[in-house]
Design a protein around this motif. Sequence first.
Motif, PDB file in Angstrom:
ATOM      1  N   VAL A  26     -15.420 -14.752   5.301  1.00 53.95           N
ATOM      2  CA  VAL A  26     -16.022 -15.062   6.602  1.00 53.95           C
ATOM      3  C   VAL A  26     -14.964 -15.590   7.560  1.00 53.95           C
ATOM      4  N   ILE A  27     -14.099 -16.466   7.079  1.00 53.80           N
ATOM      5  CA  ILE A  27     -13.037 -17.012   7.929  1.00 53.80           C
ATOM      6  C   ILE A  27     -12.101 -15.898   8.379  1.00 53.80           C
ATOM      7  N   CYS A  28     -11.754 -14.999   7.473  1.00 56.68           N
ATOM      8  CA  CYS A  28     -10.870 -13.890   7.839  1.00 56.68           C
ATOM      9  C   CYS A  28     -11.524 -12.934   8.827  1.00 56.68           C
ATOM     10  N   CYS A  29     -12.831 -12.777   8.761  1.00 59.97           N
ATOM     11  CA  CYS A  29     -13.522 -11.851   9.666  1.00 59.97           C
ATOM     12  C   CYS A  29     -13.731 -12.428  11.056  1.00 59.97           C
ATOM     13  N   ILE A  30     -13.453 -13.691  11.241  1.00 62.46           N
ATOM     14  CA  ILE A  30     -13.589 -14.276  12.573  1.00 62.46           C
ATOM     15  C   ILE A  30     -12.566 -13.664  13.528  1.00 62.46           C
ATOM     16  N   LEU A  31     -11.348 -13.482  13.055  1.00 60.84           N
ATOM     17  CA  LEU A  31     -10.326 -12.841  13.871  1.00 60.84           C
ATOM     18  C   LEU A  31     -10.316 -11.341  13.589  1.00 60.84           C
ATOM     19  N   VAL A  32     -10.105 -10.563  14.596  1.00 61.22           N
ATOM     20  CA  VAL A  32     -10.127  -9.115  14.447  1.00 61.22           C
ATOM     21  C   VAL A  32      -8.946  -8.641  13.590  1.00 61.22           C
ATOM     22  N   VAL A  33      -7.813  -9.281  13.720  1.00 61.52           N
ATOM     23  CA  VAL A  33      -6.602  -8.849  13.019  1.00 61.52           C
ATOM     24  C   VAL A  33      -6.745  -9.003  11.507  1.00 61.52           C
ATOM     25  N   THR A  34      -7.499  -9.992  11.047  1.00 64.59           N
ATOM     26  CA  THR A  34      -7.588 -10.272   9.614  1.00 64.59           C
ATOM     27  C   THR A  34      -8.852  -9.707   8.962  1.00 64.59           C
ATOM     28  N   ILE A  35      -9.541  -8.798   9.619  1.00 66.63           N
ATOM     29  CA  ILE A  35     -10.752  -8.201   9.044  1.00 66.63           C
ATOM     30  C   ILE A  35     -10.467  -7.464   7.728  1.00 66.63           C
ATOM     31  N   PRO A  36      -9.361  -6.720   7.585  1.00 66.43           N
ATOM     32  CA  PRO A  36      -9.114  -6.091   6.278  1.00 66.43           C
ATOM     33  C   PRO A  36      -8.994  -7.105   5.137  1.00 66.43           C
ATOM     34  N   PHE A  37      -8.436  -8.261   5.426  1.00 66.74           N
ATOM     35  CA  PHE A  37      -8.345  -9.306   4.410  1.00 66.74           C
ATOM     36  C   PHE A  37      -9.733  -9.865   4.093  1.00 66.74           C
ATOM     37  N   GLY A  38     -10.589  -9.971   5.099  1.00 67.71           N
ATOM     38  CA  GLY A  38     -11.952 -10.433   4.877  1.00 67.71           C
ATOM     39  C   GLY A  38     -12.741  -9.470   4.009  1.00 67.71           C
ATOM     40  N   ILE A  39     -12.585  -8.184   4.260  1.00 68.91           N
ATOM     41  CA  ILE A  39     -13.264  -7.185   3.436  1.00 68.91           C
ATOM     42  C   ILE A  39     -12.754  -7.254   2.005  1.00 68.91           C
ATOM     43  N   ALA A  40     -11.453  -7.457   1.838  1.00 73.55           N
ATOM     44  CA  ALA A  40     -10.888  -7.608   0.491  1.00 73.55           C
ATOM     45  C   ALA A  40     -11.447  -8.850  -0.197  1.00 73.55           C
ATOM     46  N   CYS A  41     -11.633  -9.928   0.556  1.00 76.21           N
ATOM     47  CA  CYS A  41     -12.212 -11.149  -0.020  1.00 76.21           C
ATOM     48  C   CYS A  41     -13.644 -10.909  -0.485  1.00 76.21           C
ATOM     49  N   PHE A  42     -14.419 -10.176   0.292  1.00 73.58           N
ATOM     50  CA  PHE A  42     -15.794  -9.878  -0.122  1.00 73.58           C
ATOM     51  C   PHE A  42     -15.819  -8.999  -1.375  1.00 73.58           C
ATOM     52  N   ARG A  43     -14.890  -8.047  -1.438  1.00 77.08           N
ATOM     53  CA  ARG A  43     -14.792  -7.182  -2.617  1.00 77.08           C
ATOM     54  C   ARG A  43     -14.436  -8.002  -3.862  1.00 77.08           C
ATOM     55  N   ILE A  44     -13.494  -8.935  -3.720  1.00 73.56           N
ATOM     56  CA  ILE A  44     -13.112  -9.792  -4.844  1.00 73.56           C
ATOM     57  C   ILE A  44     -14.255 -10.729  -5.207  1.00 73.56           C
ATOM     58  N   ALA A  45     -15.028 -11.180  -4.223  1.00 71.60           N
ATOM     59  CA  ALA A  45     -16.161 -12.071  -4.503  1.00 71.60           C
ATOM     60  C   ALA A  45     -17.191 -11.383  -5.387  1.00 71.60           C
ATOM     61  N   VAL A  46     -17.474 -10.125  -5.113  1.00 75.76           N
ATOM     62  CA  VAL A  46     -18.415  -9.380  -5.951  1.00 75.76           C
ATOM     63  C   VAL A  46     -17.843  -9.198  -7.349  1.00 75.76           C
ATOM     64  N   TYR A  47     -16.561  -8.911  -7.429  1.00 76.13           N
ATOM     65  CA  TYR A  47     -15.905  -8.744  -8.728  1.00 76.13           C
ATOM     66  C   TYR A  47     -15.871 -10.068  -9.489  1.00 76.13           C
ATOM     67  N   ALA A  48     -15.713 -11.171  -8.780  1.00 77.59           N
ATOM     68  CA  ALA A  48     -15.696 -12.489  -9.426  1.00 77.59           C
ATOM     69  C   ALA A  48     -17.073 -12.871  -9.960  1.00 77.59           C
ATOM     70  N   LEU A  49     -18.130 -12.318  -9.395  1.00 74.07           N
ATOM     71  CA  LEU A  49     -19.467 -12.586  -9.922  1.00 74.07           C
ATOM     72  C   LEU A  49     -19.710 -11.886 -11.252  1.00 74.07           C
ATOM     73  N   TRP A  50     -19.303 -10.625 -11.368  1.00 77.15           N
ATOM     74  CA  TRP A  50     -19.584  -9.805 -12.553  1.00 77.15           C
ATOM     75  C   TRP A  50     -18.317  -9.104 -13.027  1.00 77.15           C
ATOM     76  N   PRO A  51     -17.347  -9.805 -13.638  1.00 81.86           N
ATOM     77  CA  PRO A  51     -16.094  -9.138 -14.014  1.00 81.86           C
ATOM     78  C   PRO A  51     -16.184  -8.286 -15.278  1.00 81.86           C
ATOM     79  N   PHE A  52     -17.132  -8.603 -16.177  1.00 84.61           N
ATOM     80  CA  PHE A  52     -17.228  -7.848 -17.421  1.00 84.61           C
ATOM     81  C   PHE A  52     -17.932  -6.533 -17.164  1.00 84.61           C
ATOM     82  N   GLY A  53     -17.329  -5.448 -17.602  1.00 81.62           N
ATOM     83  CA  GLY A  53     -17.875  -4.124 -17.360  1.00 81.62           C
ATOM     84  C   GLY A  53     -17.296  -3.466 -16.125  1.00 81.62           C
ATOM     85  N   ASN A  54     -16.374  -4.123 -15.451  1.00 77.93           N
ATOM     86  CA  ASN A  54     -15.697  -3.565 -14.277  1.00 77.93           C
ATOM     87  C   ASN A  54     -14.199  -3.704 -14.463  1.00 77.93           C
ATOM     88  N   ARG A  55     -13.463  -2.907 -13.740  1.00 80.54           N
ATOM     89  CA  ARG A  55     -12.012  -3.039 -13.738  1.00 80.54           C
ATOM     90  C   ARG A  55     -11.459  -2.627 -12.393  1.00 80.54           C
TER      91      ARG A  55
END
Length: 134
Positions: A26-55
């Motif tokens: 959310v913090i990264c998505c506040i600035l337009v320049v850091t939106i790709p980092f924000g999307i990466a953070c959201f992707r890692i957040a989902v992976y951090a919830l359910w890491p077993f069975g994913n790679r």
Amino acid sequence: MKTLLNVIWLIFSGVWMAIGYAVAGVICCILVVTIPFGIACFRIAVYALWPFGNRVVQRGDAGAASGIGNVIWLIFAGIWLTIGHFLAGVAFCVTIIGIPFGLAHFKLMPVSLMPLGREIVPTDAPTAYPGYRW
């Protein structure tokens, strides 16, 4: 078995890490320049919830922009996140019961070090094994 491990992981590590990555996203998505980092953070957040069975696999269409972004990420956030995952993984591996969760932290290290140009896929998907051809 992976469902049981994911539920236990969710209680002991997953929720807290996912919240941390989501807040960073959310913090990264506040600035337009850091939106790709924000999307990466959201992707890692989902992976951090359910890491077993994913790679994590390298995307074939990642270009120079993701490489430059990864260097910027590495300097400002990646090294610190990776050190945190390493220390948490070592702490979990001290006990026999915690070894799978320590290994999950070690599994999160590459994507937290350089998240751009990577994709999270189920382990039973054909794309989970990059060298495999159908």
